[in-house]
Design a protein around this motif. Structure first.
Motif, PDB file in Angstrom:
ATOM      1  N   ARG A   1     -23.552  28.124  10.077  1.00  0.00           N
ATOM      2  CA  ARG A   1     -23.488  27.149   8.988  1.00  0.00           C
ATOM      3  C   ARG A   1     -22.649  25.921   9.323  1.00  0.00           C
ATOM      4  NH1 ARG A   1     -23.780  28.913   3.166  1.00  0.00           N
ATOM      5  NH2 ARG A   1     -25.198  30.682   3.169  1.00  0.00           N
ATOM      6  N   ARG A   2     -21.549  26.121  10.073  1.00  0.00           N
ATOM      7  CA  ARG A   2     -20.601  25.030  10.255  1.00  0.00           C
ATOM      8  C   ARG A   2     -20.201  24.810  11.703  1.00  0.00           C
ATOM      9  NH1 ARG A   2     -16.836  24.712   5.048  1.00  0.00           N
ATOM     10  NH2 ARG A   2     -16.710  22.633   5.915  1.00  0.00           N
ATOM     11  N   GLY A   3     -20.941  25.423  12.619  1.00  0.00           N
ATOM     12  CA  GLY A   3     -20.587  25.381  14.030  1.00  0.00           C
ATOM     13  C   GLY A   3     -20.567  24.003  14.658  1.00  0.00           C
ATOM     14  N   GLU A   4     -21.303  23.067  14.112  1.00  0.00           N
ATOM     15  CA  GLU A   4     -21.351  21.718  14.671  1.00  0.00           C
ATOM     16  C   GLU A   4     -20.246  20.820  14.130  1.00  0.00           C
ATOM     17  OE1 GLU A   4     -23.454  20.824  17.125  1.00  0.00           O
ATOM     18  OE2 GLU A   4     -24.100  22.917  17.114  1.00  0.00           O
ATOM     19  N   GLU A   5     -19.530  21.271  13.092  1.00  0.00           N
ATOM     20  CA  GLU A   5     -18.489  20.450  12.475  1.00  0.00           C
ATOM     21  C   GLU A   5     -17.203  20.493  13.292  1.00  0.00           C
ATOM     22  OE1 GLU A   5     -17.799  21.227   8.300  1.00  0.00           O
ATOM     23  OE2 GLU A   5     -19.880  21.824   8.041  1.00  0.00           O
ATOM     24  N   GLU A   6     -16.426  19.438  13.165  1.00  0.00           N
ATOM     25  CA  GLU A   6     -15.090  19.399  13.745  1.00  0.00           C
ATOM     26  C   GLU A   6     -14.097  19.281  12.601  1.00  0.00           C
ATOM     27  OE1 GLU A   6     -14.489  16.576  16.859  1.00  0.00           O
ATOM     28  OE2 GLU A   6     -16.432  17.020  17.755  1.00  0.00           O
TER      29      GLU A   6
END
Length: 59
Positions: A14-19
């Motif tokens: 769900r959020r793996g691409e966020e920093e």
């Protein structure tokens, strides 16, 4: 795979691409502990482990 890996996998998908910043993470962990005080010890252990990842003295 451990049962707890499901939550980790969901977080990655769900959020793996966020920093995010560590300040943001610390705020979310504190919010979680405020809502779920029974998890204070494991959250504190995780936070301490993350904070000390690069410490050579702990190896």
């Amino acid at each position: 795979m451990y049962f707890t890996d499901r939550g980790i996998e969901e977080l990655q998908s769900r959020r793996g691409e966020e920093e995010v910043s560590f300040d943001w993470l610390a705020d979310r962990l504190q919010e979680f502990v405020d809502l779920n005080p029974e998890f204070e010890v494991p959250v504190e252990r995780l936070a301490t482990w993350l904070a000390r990842l690069d410490d050579e003295d702990d190896e």
